[in-house]
Design a protein around this motif. Structure first.
Motif, PDB file in Angstrom:
ATOM      1  N   PRO A   1     -38.443  71.980  43.402  1.00  0.00           N
ATOM      2  CA  PRO A   1     -37.351  71.336  44.310  1.00  0.00           C
ATOM      3  C   PRO A   1     -37.758  70.139  44.920  1.00  0.00           C
ATOM      4  N   SER A   2     -37.044  69.209  45.140  1.00  0.00           N
ATOM      5  CA  SER A   2     -37.505  68.077  46.016  1.00  0.00           C
ATOM      6  C   SER A   2     -37.294  68.556  47.719  1.00  0.00           C
ATOM      7  N   ILE A   3     -38.047  68.186  48.463  1.00  0.00           N
ATOM      8  CA  ILE A   3     -38.218  68.568  49.799  1.00  0.00           C
ATOM      9  C   ILE A   3     -37.458  67.442  50.706  1.00  0.00           C
ATOM     10  N   PRO A   4     -36.363  67.754  51.250  1.00  0.00           N
ATOM     11  CA  PRO A   4     -35.990  67.075  52.308  1.00  0.00           C
ATOM     12  C   PRO A   4     -36.288  67.033  53.582  1.00  0.00           C
ATOM     13  N   PHE A   5     -36.406  66.002  54.197  1.00  0.00           N
ATOM     14  CA  PHE A   5     -37.018  65.973  55.624  1.00  0.00           C
ATOM     15  C   PHE A   5     -35.560  65.379  56.406  1.00  0.00           C
ATOM     16  N   PRO A   6     -34.713  66.353  56.947  1.00  0.00           N
ATOM     17  CA  PRO A   6     -33.559  65.626  57.870  1.00  0.00           C
ATOM     18  C   PRO A   6     -34.022  65.596  59.158  1.00  0.00           C
ATOM     19  N   VAL A   7     -33.110  64.821  59.782  1.00  0.00           N
ATOM     20  CA  VAL A   7     -33.367  64.560  61.486  1.00  0.00           C
ATOM     21  C   VAL A   7     -34.989  64.275  61.455  1.00  0.00           C
ATOM     22  N   ALA A   8     -35.378  63.642  60.640  1.00  0.00           N
ATOM     23  CA  ALA A   8     -37.089  63.277  60.747  1.00  0.00           C
ATOM     24  C   ALA A   8     -37.567  62.832  62.326  1.00  0.00           C
ATOM     25  N   GLN A   9     -36.636  61.858  62.953  1.00  0.00           N
ATOM     26  CA  GLN A   9     -37.038  61.717  64.071  1.00  0.00           C
ATOM     27  C   GLN A   9     -37.279  62.512  65.287  1.00  0.00           C
ATOM     28  N   ASN A  10     -36.788  63.767  64.876  1.00  0.00           N
ATOM     29  CA  ASN A  10     -37.063  64.848  65.910  1.00  0.00           C
ATOM     30  C   ASN A  10     -38.088  65.854  65.361  1.00  0.00           C
ATOM     31  N   LEU A  11     -38.903  65.393  64.686  1.00  0.00           N
ATOM     32  CA  LEU A  11     -39.960  66.426  63.571  1.00  0.00           C
ATOM     33  C   LEU A  11     -41.202  66.553  64.241  1.00  0.00           C
ATOM     34  N   PHE A  12     -41.532  65.361  64.803  1.00  0.00           N
ATOM     35  CA  PHE A  12     -42.834  65.450  65.113  1.00  0.00           C
ATOM     36  C   PHE A  12     -43.097  65.205  66.860  1.00  0.00           C
ATOM     37  N   ASP A  13     -44.187  65.785  67.424  1.00  0.00           N
ATOM     38  CA  ASP A  13     -44.326  65.315  68.974  1.00  0.00           C
ATOM     39  C   ASP A  13     -44.926  64.005  69.077  1.00  0.00           C
ATOM     40  N   GLU A  14     -45.423  63.549  70.210  1.00  0.00           N
ATOM     41  CA  GLU A  14     -45.889  62.305  70.274  1.00  0.00           C
ATOM     42  C   GLU A  14     -47.478  62.243  69.905  1.00  0.00           C
TER      43      GLU A  14
ATOM     44  N   GLY B   1     -47.907  63.347  66.799  1.00  0.00           N
ATOM     45  CA  GLY B   1     -47.510  63.071  65.232  1.00  0.00           C
ATOM     46  C   GLY B   1     -47.831  64.701  64.833  1.00  0.00           C
ATOM     47  N   LYS B   2     -47.757  65.523  65.317  1.00  0.00           N
ATOM     48  CA  LYS B   2     -47.783  66.958  65.039  1.00  0.00           C
ATOM     49  C   LYS B   2     -46.514  67.585  64.753  1.00  0.00           C
ATOM     50  N   ILE B   3     -46.455  68.085  63.792  1.00  0.00           N
ATOM     51  CA  ILE B   3     -44.962  68.611  63.125  1.00  0.00           C
ATOM     52  C   ILE B   3     -44.509  69.783  63.986  1.00  0.00           C
ATOM     53  N   LEU B   4     -43.296  69.858  64.197  1.00  0.00           N
ATOM     54  CA  LEU B   4     -42.948  70.792  65.098  1.00  0.00           C
ATOM     55  C   LEU B   4     -42.154  71.907  64.407  1.00  0.00           C
ATOM     56  N   ASP B   5     -42.029  71.778  63.012  1.00  0.00           N
ATOM     57  CA  ASP B   5     -41.270  72.751  62.206  1.00  0.00           C
ATOM     58  C   ASP B   5     -42.370  73.432  61.297  1.00  0.00           C
ATOM     59  N   ASP B   6     -42.583  74.591  61.426  1.00  0.00           N
ATOM     60  CA  ASP B   6     -43.843  75.310  60.668  1.00  0.00           C
ATOM     61  C   ASP B   6     -43.374  75.328  59.184  1.00  0.00           C
ATOM     62  N   SER B   7     -42.144  75.578  58.958  1.00  0.00           N
ATOM     63  CA  SER B   7     -41.670  75.883  57.544  1.00  0.00           C
ATOM     64  C   SER B   7     -42.104  75.113  56.531  1.00  0.00           C
TER      65      SER B   7
END
Ligand SMILES: Cc1cc2nc3c(=O)[nH]c(=O)nc-3n(C[C@H](O)[C@H](O)[C@H](O)COP(=O)(O)O)c2cc1C
Length: 181
Positions: free
Chosen positions: A135-148, A150-156
């Motif tokens: 599948p292609s991987i979607p990154f929706p609402v990406a503005q909320n996905l990282f902390d200051e 640059g660490k990703i907040l969603d482990d999935s």
């Protein structure tokens, strides 16, 4: 056997692009998985509209794609399509893409995760002989996905990227062997 080489294209040159954070995260994860060699290709370095030497300017990209065994595209969706600068980069070459797999990772501020971009780009990639993987991987609402930092907040995303890399590696190996026959 020589290690596979699969570069990651960041598909927008926009000032303040959120897709840059996604692309750097994908680069880090792919490097950790260590299934193939990679590098980030930024469309900002290939804004051919600014030069008359279209073919000369695309030379570094030509060298990368000639060596590549596949491609990962990280791109936002702009007006339900692909960013113009990504289309220019892709269109600057021809034969170098053929019979190589490609993974498409969409980015958006809304809830669709660039999925319409991921569909809109398919006719171009197929015309060039690429093999889009699923599948292609979607990154929706990406503005909320990282902390200051640059660490990703969603482990999935770690698992999703590991599956994508496994699939991409399979196609890259099979197609490389077939191309070399
Ligand atoms: C010119 C333009 C067109 C856009 N069109 C869409 C769109 O069609 N669908 C969508 O989900 N988001 C759209 N967006 C919003 C992007 O999803 C948002 O900017 C997001 O952060 C990813 O793009 P970026 O890497 O440029 O930040 C658009 C943004 C711009 C600048």
């Amino acid at each position: 056997m020589k290690k596979l080489f699969i570069p990651i294209v960041l598909g927008t040159a926009r000032e303040g692009r959120v897709s840059e954070k996604v692309a750097h995260y994908v680069l880090k994860e792919v490097r950790e998985l260590d299934q193939f060699e990679t590098q980030l290709v930024d469309v900002r370095d290939f804004l051919f509209g600014k030069t008359e030497e279209y073919s000369e300017a695309s030379k570094p990209w030509q060298e990368i794609m000639a060596r590549a065994d596949g491609l990962i595209i990280v791109s936002p969706e702009y007006n339900r399509g692909i960013p113009g600068e990504l289309k220019i980069l892709i269109d600057s070459l021809d034969t170098e893409y053929a019979k190589k797999p490609v993974a498409i990772l969409g980015v958006s501020s809304g809830k669709w995760g660039g999925s319409r971009m991921a569909e809109a780009i398919l006719p171009t990639l197929i015309t060039l002989g690429m093999v889009p993987i699923s599948p292609s991987i979607p990154f929706p609402v990406a503005q909320n996905l990282f902390d200051e930092n640059g660490k990703i907040l969603d482990d999935s995303y770690k698992g999703k990227l590991a599956s994508m890399v496994k699939e991409l590696t399979w196609y890259a190996e099979v197609l490389k062997e077939a191309r070399n026959k």
